[in-house]
Design a protein around this motif. Structure first.
Motif, PDB file in Angstrom:
ATOM      1  N   TRP A  43       0.837  -1.208   0.000  1.00 36.21           N
ATOM      2  CA  TRP A  43       0.000   0.000   0.000  1.00 36.21           C
ATOM      3  C   TRP A  43       0.872   1.259   0.000  1.00 36.21           C
ATOM      4  CZ3 TRP A  43      -4.385   1.986  -1.168  1.00 36.21           C
ATOM      5  CH2 TRP A  43      -4.761   3.216  -0.665  1.00 36.21           C
ATOM      6  N   ASN A  44       1.926   1.280   0.825  1.00 31.41           N
ATOM      7  CA  ASN A  44       2.823   2.439   0.883  1.00 31.41           C
ATOM      8  C   ASN A  44       3.564   2.635  -0.438  1.00 31.41           C
ATOM      9  OD1 ASN A  44       2.139   3.165   3.478  1.00 31.41           O
ATOM     10  ND2 ASN A  44       3.765   1.941   4.419  1.00 31.41           N
ATOM     11  N   SER A  45       3.935   1.530  -1.092  1.00 36.73           N
ATOM     12  CA  SER A  45       4.614   1.649  -2.383  1.00 36.73           C
ATOM     13  C   SER A  45       3.681   2.225  -3.446  1.00 36.73           C
ATOM     14  CB  SER A  45       5.168   0.279  -2.775  1.00 36.73           C
ATOM     15  OG  SER A  45       4.881  -0.053  -4.071  1.00 36.73           O
ATOM     16  N   VAL A  46       2.425   1.754  -3.481  1.00 37.46           N
ATOM     17  CA  VAL A  46       1.452   2.289  -4.443  1.00 37.46           C
ATOM     18  C   VAL A  46       1.188   3.769  -4.149  1.00 37.46           C
ATOM     19  CG1 VAL A  46      -0.973   2.174  -5.153  1.00 37.46           C
ATOM     20  CG2 VAL A  46       0.364   0.084  -4.960  1.00 37.46           C
ATOM     21  N   LYS A  47       1.053   4.099  -2.872  1.00 37.74           N
ATOM     22  CA  LYS A  47       0.813   5.484  -2.465  1.00 37.74           C
ATOM     23  C   LYS A  47       1.992   6.381  -2.851  1.00 37.74           C
ATOM     24  CE  LYS A  47      -0.012   8.093   1.760  1.00 37.74           C
ATOM     25  NZ  LYS A  47      -0.142   7.993   3.211  1.00 37.74           N
ATOM     26  N   ALA A  48       3.227   5.935  -2.611  1.00 36.42           N
ATOM     27  CA  ALA A  48       4.420   6.720  -2.957  1.00 36.42           C
ATOM     28  C   ALA A  48       4.528   6.914  -4.470  1.00 36.42           C
ATOM     29  CB  ALA A  48       5.670   6.039  -2.422  1.00 36.42           C
ATOM     30  N   GLU A  49       4.232   5.865  -5.232  1.00 30.26           N
ATOM     31  CA  GLU A  49       4.287   5.975  -6.699  1.00 30.26           C
ATOM     32  C   GLU A  49       3.231   6.949  -7.209  1.00 30.26           C
ATOM     33  OE1 GLU A  49       3.959   3.055 -10.548  1.00 30.26           O
ATOM     34  OE2 GLU A  49       4.723   2.226  -8.681  1.00 30.26           O
ATOM     35  N   PHE A  50       2.040   6.891  -6.620  1.00 32.42           N
ATOM     36  CA  PHE A  50       0.979   7.807  -7.012  1.00 32.42           C
ATOM     37  C   PHE A  50       1.380   9.255  -6.696  1.00 32.42           C
ATOM     38  CE2 PHE A  50      -3.122   9.930  -6.103  1.00 32.42           C
ATOM     39  CZ  PHE A  50      -3.690   9.809  -7.348  1.00 32.42           C
ATOM     40  N   GLU A  51       1.942   9.492  -5.501  1.00 34.11           N
ATOM     41  CA  GLU A  51       2.384  10.839  -5.133  1.00 34.11           C
ATOM     42  C   GLU A  51       3.530  11.307  -6.034  1.00 34.11           C
ATOM     43  OE1 GLU A  51       3.306  10.483  -1.006  1.00 34.11           O
ATOM     44  OE2 GLU A  51       1.209  10.727  -0.381  1.00 34.11           O
ATOM     45  N   HIS A  52       4.415  10.379  -6.406  1.00 34.86           N
ATOM     46  CA  HIS A  52       5.520  10.707  -7.305  1.00 34.86           C
ATOM     47  C   HIS A  52       4.989  11.136  -8.671  1.00 34.86           C
ATOM     48  CE1 HIS A  52       9.578  10.582  -8.873  1.00 34.86           C
ATOM     49  NE2 HIS A  52       9.168   9.808  -9.861  1.00 34.86           N
ATOM     50  N   ASP A  53       3.985  10.409  -9.172  1.00 32.98           N
ATOM     51  CA  ASP A  53       3.386  10.768 -10.458  1.00 32.98           C
ATOM     52  C   ASP A  53       2.712  12.141 -10.383  1.00 32.98           C
ATOM     53  OD1 ASP A  53       4.264   8.454 -11.623  1.00 32.98           O
ATOM     54  OD2 ASP A  53       2.352   7.385 -11.426  1.00 32.98           O
ATOM     55  N   LEU A  54       2.026  12.401  -9.259  1.00 33.78           N
ATOM     56  CA  LEU A  54       1.398  13.715  -9.100  1.00 33.78           C
ATOM     57  C   LEU A  54       2.447  14.822  -9.068  1.00 33.78           C
ATOM     58  CD1 LEU A  54      -1.465  13.089  -6.516  1.00 33.78           C
ATOM     59  CD2 LEU A  54      -1.680  13.617  -8.936  1.00 33.78           C
ATOM     60  N   ALA A  55       3.557  14.573  -8.376  1.00 38.06           N
ATOM     61  CA  ALA A  55       4.630  15.564  -8.317  1.00 38.06           C
ATOM     62  C   ALA A  55       5.226  15.786  -9.706  1.00 38.06           C
ATOM     63  CB  ALA A  55       5.712  15.128  -7.343  1.00 38.06           C
ATOM     64  N   ASP A  56       5.376  14.693 -10.482  1.00 41.34           N
ATOM     65  CA  ASP A  56       5.881  14.826 -11.853  1.00 41.34           C
ATOM     66  C   ASP A  56       4.940  15.678 -12.695  1.00 41.34           C
ATOM     67  OD1 ASP A  56       8.119  13.337 -11.323  1.00 41.34           O
ATOM     68  OD2 ASP A  56       7.386  11.503 -12.321  1.00 41.34           O
ATOM     69  N   GLU A  57       3.641  15.443 -12.544  1.00 46.49           N
ATOM     70  CA  GLU A  57       2.670  16.231 -13.302  1.00 46.49           C
ATOM     71  C   GLU A  57       2.728  17.700 -12.900  1.00 46.49           C
ATOM     72  OE1 GLU A  57       0.681  15.478 -15.882  1.00 46.49           O
ATOM     73  OE2 GLU A  57       1.732  13.557 -15.887  1.00 46.49           O
ATOM     74  N   ASP A  58       2.874  17.966 -11.601  1.00 46.16           N
ATOM     75  CA  ASP A  58       3.000  19.352 -11.149  1.00 46.16           C
ATOM     76  C   ASP A  58       4.253  19.997 -11.730  1.00 46.16           C
ATOM     77  OD1 ASP A  58       0.677  19.279  -9.677  1.00 46.16           O
ATOM     78  OD2 ASP A  58       1.679  18.869  -7.756  1.00 46.16           O
ATOM     79  N   LEU A  59       5.358  19.269 -11.734  1.00 46.30           N
ATOM     80  CA  LEU A  59       6.596  19.812 -12.298  1.00 46.30           C
ATOM     81  C   LEU A  59       6.460  20.064 -13.797  1.00 46.30           C
ATOM     82  CD1 LEU A  59       9.353  17.763 -10.444  1.00 46.30           C
ATOM     83  CD2 LEU A  59       8.852  20.181 -10.208  1.00 46.30           C
ATOM     84  N   LYS A  60       5.811  19.128 -14.492  1.00 43.69           N
ATOM     85  CA  LYS A  60       5.625  19.310 -15.935  1.00 43.69           C
ATOM     86  C   LYS A  60       4.739  20.512 -16.213  1.00 43.69           C
ATOM     87  CE  LYS A  60       6.252  14.484 -17.239  1.00 43.69           C
ATOM     88  NZ  LYS A  60       5.592  13.260 -17.711  1.00 43.69           N
ATOM     89  N   ARG A  61       3.667  20.672 -15.424  1.00 45.29           N
ATOM     90  CA  ARG A  61       2.774  21.808 -15.612  1.00 45.29           C
ATOM     91  C   ARG A  61       3.526  23.111 -15.318  1.00 45.29           C
ATOM     92  NH1 ARG A  61      -0.450  22.233 -11.342  1.00 45.29           N
ATOM     93  NH2 ARG A  61      -1.080  20.066 -11.542  1.00 45.29           N
ATOM     94  N   SER A  62       4.306  23.122 -14.253  1.00 41.98           N
ATOM     95  CA  SER A  62       5.096  24.306 -13.909  1.00 41.98           C
ATOM     96  C   SER A  62       6.106  24.619 -15.010  1.00 41.98           C
ATOM     97  CB  SER A  62       5.807  24.082 -12.581  1.00 41.98           C
ATOM     98  OG  SER A  62       6.674  25.128 -12.296  1.00 41.98           O
ATOM     99  N   LEU A  63       6.739  23.599 -15.561  1.00 37.32           N
ATOM    100  CA  LEU A  63       7.699  23.784 -16.645  1.00 37.32           C
ATOM    101  C   LEU A  63       7.022  24.353 -17.886  1.00 37.32           C
ATOM    102  CD1 LEU A  63      10.603  23.408 -17.639  1.00 37.32           C
ATOM    103  CD2 LEU A  63       9.970  21.099 -18.325  1.00 37.32           C
ATOM    104  N   ARG A  64       5.837  23.834 -18.216  1.00 38.59           N
ATOM    105  CA  ARG A  64       5.106  24.363 -19.374  1.00 38.59           C
ATOM    106  C   ARG A  64       4.721  25.821 -19.163  1.00 38.59           C
ATOM    107  NH1 ARG A  64       2.465  19.084 -19.785  1.00 38.59           N
ATOM    108  NH2 ARG A  64       1.055  19.848 -18.183  1.00 38.59           N
ATOM    109  N   GLU A  65       4.260  26.158 -17.940  1.00 35.26           N
ATOM    110  CA  GLU A  65       3.892  27.545 -17.659  1.00 35.26           C
ATOM    111  C   GLU A  65       5.111  28.457 -17.751  1.00 35.26           C
ATOM    112  OE1 GLU A  65       2.118  27.327 -13.813  1.00 35.26           O
ATOM    113  OE2 GLU A  65       0.232  26.497 -14.554  1.00 35.26           O
ATOM    114  N   THR A  66       6.237  27.988 -17.249  1.00 35.74           N
ATOM    115  CA  THR A  66       7.464  28.786 -17.313  1.00 35.74           C
ATOM    116  C   THR A  66       7.911  28.965 -18.757  1.00 35.74           C
ATOM    117  OG1 THR A  66       8.111  27.925 -15.145  1.00 35.74           O
ATOM    118  CG2 THR A  66       9.826  28.965 -16.456  1.00 35.74           C
ATOM    119  N   GLN A  67       7.825  27.898 -19.556  1.00 42.24           N
ATOM    120  CA  GLN A  67       8.202  28.005 -20.972  1.00 42.24           C
ATOM    121  C   GLN A  67       7.281  28.977 -21.706  1.00 42.24           C
ATOM    122  OE1 GLN A  67       8.074  23.912 -22.221  1.00 42.24           O
ATOM    123  NE2 GLN A  67      10.284  23.632 -21.921  1.00 42.24           N
TER     124      GLN A  67
END
Length: 173
Positions: A43-67
């Motif tokens: 459960w913790n591994s699935v939760k960490a992977e899900f949070e990691h994916d959300l963080a990646d999406e936030d970073l990608k969105r932030s990168l697109r906005e900055t670009q």
């Protein structure tokens, strides 16, 4: 997670003791603990992977906005630069063309009136040549020549330093 209180755990332990007996109960408890640990780890591994994916999406969105912001800034700078180049080109062309004759009409008449207004020599500011309509007196002409000579005269060399100053600067051995 399952909202199991102390009383429910006590009932489960008594039932497990009656069903399994005292010999097999410790082995069954270890086995149940192992499966609970594995379930929690999964459960913790699935939760960490899900949070990691959300963080990646936030970073990608932030990168697109900055670009996008960078592209907008680049475009505005390019537009400002081309505007400045255009103004510089127009200014260079106007300098190359020289002064334009005054336009006819009210503005032209006012400019002509100002240009033909006589200037009194004794009221002219210093350094400004009087109009060509009035001749200069001999004293004024001599003063003007003296001023021009002092303005265009080469600068004199400074006097050589005193010997006392030179002795102070030379290091002693």
């Amino acid at each position: 997670m399952f909202d199991v209180g102390f009383s429910e755990l006590l009932v489960i332990a008594v039932v497990a003791l009656l069903v399994l007996g005292p010999e097999r109960l410790p082995k069954a408890a270890r086995f149940a603990g192992l499966w609970v640990r594995r379930a929690r780890a999964q459960w913790n591994s699935v939760k960490a992977e899900f949070e990691h994916d959300l963080a990646d999406e936030d970073l990608k969105r932030s990168l697109r906005e900055t670009q996008d912001a960078l592209r907008d800034a680049h475009a505005s700078l390019r537009n400002a630069g081309s505007g400045l180049e255009r103004e510089m080109h127009e200014a260079r062309e106007s300098v190359m063309r020289g002064p334009q004759p005054p336009a006819a009409g009210a503005a032209g008449a006012a400019g002509a009136a100002i240009a033909t207004t006589p200037v009194l020599v004794e009221h002219a500011p210093a350094g400004v040549a009087p109009s060509s309509e009035q001749p200069l007196s001999a004293a004024e002409e001599a003063e003007r020549e003296r001023e021009e000579q002092t303005m265009h005269a080469p600068m004199e060399d400074p006097p050589p330093p005193d010997d006392a100053d030179i002795d102070d600067e030379v290091p002693q051995r």
